[in-house]
Design a protein around this motif. Structure first.
Motif, short mmCIF file in Angstrom:
data_model
loop_
_atom_site.label_atom_id
_atom_site.label_comp_id
_atom_site.label_asym_id
_atom_site.label_seq_id
_atom_site.Cartn_x
_atom_site.Cartn_y
_atom_site.Cartn_z
N HIS A 1 0.23 -9.32 10.30
CA HIS A 1 -1.00 -8.52 10.37
C HIS A 1 -0.70 -7.02 10.49
CE1 HIS A 1 -2.45 -12.57 11.35
NE2 HIS A 1 -3.57 -12.18 10.79
N LYS B 1 0.82 -1.20 0.00
CA LYS B 1 0.00 0.00 0.00
C LYS B 1 0.87 1.27 0.00
CE LYS B 1 -3.81 -2.08 2.66
NZ LYS B 1 -4.52 -2.04 3.97
N GLU C 1 0.07 -10.26 2.46
CA GLU C 1 1.11 -10.39 3.49
C GLU C 1 2.46 -10.90 2.99
OE1 GLU C 1 -0.50 -11.05 7.67
OE2 GLU C 1 -1.69 -12.49 6.51
N TYR D 1 -1.14 -5.23 7.71
CA TYR D 1 -2.08 -4.71 6.71
C TYR D 1 -1.38 -3.80 5.70
CZ TYR D 1 -5.08 -6.39 10.44
OH TYR D 1 -5.65 -7.16 11.42
N TYR D 2 -0.13 -4.10 5.38
CA TYR D 2 0.68 -3.27 4.49
C TYR D 2 0.94 -3.96 3.15
CZ TYR D 2 4.82 -0.69 2.85
OH TYR D 2 5.73 0.03 2.11
N GLU E 1 0.59 -1.35 12.55
CA GLU E 1 -0.42 -1.44 11.51
C GLU E 1 -0.36 -0.25 10.55
OE1 GLU E 1 -4.32 -2.03 13.03
OE2 GLU E 1 -3.77 -3.75 14.27
N PHE F 1 -8.76 -7.64 3.39
CA PHE F 1 -7.54 -8.27 3.91
C PHE F 1 -7.54 -9.77 3.76
CE2 PHE F 1 -5.21 -10.16 7.53
CZ PHE F 1 -3.94 -9.75 7.18
N SER F 2 -8.66 -10.43 3.98
CA SER F 2 -8.65 -11.89 3.98
C SER F 2 -9.81 -12.50 3.21
CB SER F 2 -8.66 -12.41 5.43
OG SER F 2 -9.81 -11.95 6.12
#
Length: 411
Positions: free
Chosen positions: A153, A122, A160, A155-156, A131, A201-202
């Motif tokens: 985790h 990101k 992952e 979130y970057y 985060e 994210f998932s």
């Protein structure tokens, strides 16, 4: 300068791959005819032929290969020692058969892209603690360096870590303190990773038209994860000073992920570890090459345990390759899934287990180690629904690994 030789220099900068030639094209032959003989007693399918670039003696340029009416691309690839190869796909070669292959200048524009690799993260937001938050866009630099403290985790990074795929299967590994390999199972032969992980994210844990993340890795080895054996369990590459990861190749017939772990604490020994993962068109298997700069004689890999999966171990003295495999209703979607790791028999120090994993303890040869890992799935485009079909897939890989080819027509 010997102008009949091909000199290539590889430059990786800001995610771009450039090829630079130091030869002139004038007066040089731009085609070569070679013959490939399968001296083994079995038919080999989806084989990637590798030819050392210096043995082709062709000037810099774009090349294709022609055989049996087919036109396929010729790409440039390097191994972990930076030795450069010209590679091309052979869809099938029967036992004791010889193929005449013509390599010549050209573009295989109609040939589909059958492999892919990426590393995306990101931009536009900011880190708050561990985060990454805020409005963001995605960028694909295909190159990143992270501190050893980078954790899970955040979130970057998209899904992952880096991802790589063939027309058969996709993978990722967690580029953080976990460093475990995970499987993205595919229901299509199309390239899917560019669209995975950007819409949440998932979300890839849920079934989609392309497939899903269908392995629960947790604290285990997943499949083919790098580790060190401490005498009682396999410890993943969790403690290190920093990590650099990049995509050295994103081709139609091969894609690669290279990672350098600086200052890895391998059971008390500080070392630098380099890994190079390659996947080829038509293959479910990924090839792992490792080089460690210290004497670590207990590197490890393996497969996460599952109570619903049957374990098979095949180790034969005198055989070049051995494997451990599991098969059963062990996927995250509760489907039939097969997992296998192939290793050089001579590098096996021990086949053992810990609480979470079936483990292969391996001794590198002058710091070098290689192995292959492969999943199957009953919802694949080429479904593997039972153990007999799974074992057939294993035999196909062993045929490629044990194949005995002879190439004539090189300089």
């Amino acid at each position: 300068m010997n102008t009949s030789a091909l000199f290539l220099k590889k430059i990786v900068f800001a995610g771009l791959f450039l090829s630079v030639a130091s030869v002139s094209l004038s007066g040089q032959n731009t085609s070569k005819e070679i013959r490939l003989k399968n001296n083994s007693s079995t038919t080999v399918t989806d084989y990637t032929l590798e030819i050392p670039v210096e043995n082709l003696a062709l000037p810099f340029g774009n090349y294709i290969a022609e055989y049996e009416g087919k036109v396929v691309p010729v790409e440039i690839s390097s191994n972990i020692y930076n030795k450069t190869f010209a590679i091309l796909p052979i869809d099938k070669i029967d036992a004791n058969k010889e193929l005449k292959i013509t390599i010549k200048s050209g573009h295989a524009e109609a040939y589909p892209k059958r492999t892919y690799a990426e590393l995306s993260h990101k931009i536009g937001g900011q880190f708050v603690g561990r985060e990454y938050i805020g409005e963001h866009s995605w960028v694909k630099p295909n190159n990143i360096t992270l501190p050893g403290s980078f954790t899970d985790h955040s979130y970057y990074i998209k899904y992952e870590g880096p991802g790589w795929e063939s027309d058969k299967v996709a993978f990722r590994f967690y580029l953080d303190n976990r460093n475990a390999i995970d499987v993205f199972a595919k229901k299509t032969s199309e390239i899917v990773l560019p669209g995975v992980g950007i819409d949440g994210f998932s979300n890839y844990h849920n079934m989609a038209a392309w497939g899903m993340d269908n392995m629960k890795v947790g604290a285990g080895l997943g499949i083919g994860t790098i580790a060190v054996w401490n005498g009682s369990k396999a410890v993943r590459v969790d403690k290190k000073d920093s990590t650099t990861c990049l995509i050295p190749m994103d081709g139609k017939i091969r894609s690669q992920v290279k990672t350098i772990y600086y200052g890895w604490d391998a059971n008390g020994t500080k070392c630098n570890l380099t890994s190079l993962i390659s996947i080829d068109a038509g293959s479910r298997a990924s090839h792992m090459e490792l080089f460690v700069d210290k004497n670590i004689d207990n590197l490890a890999t393996g497969i996460i345990k599952d109570k619903n999966a049957k374990l098979t171990i095949k180790k034969e003295e005198g055989s070049e390759w051995s494997y451990i495999a599991t098969f059963g209703k062990q996927s995250l979607n509760k489907d039939m899934q097969g997992l296998v790791v192939f290793v050089h028999t001579k590098q096996i120090k021990q086949i053992t287990e810990d609480e979470l994993n079936h483990v292969l303890v391996l001794s590198p040869d002058n710091g070098y180690l290689e192995y292959y890992f492969m999943p199957t799935w009953e919802l694949d485009k080429e479904p593997v629904k039972d153990e007999a079909t799974f074992l057939k897939c294993i035999d196909e890989v062993l045929n490629r690994l044990n194949s005995k080819f002879n190439i004539t027509g090189l300089k």
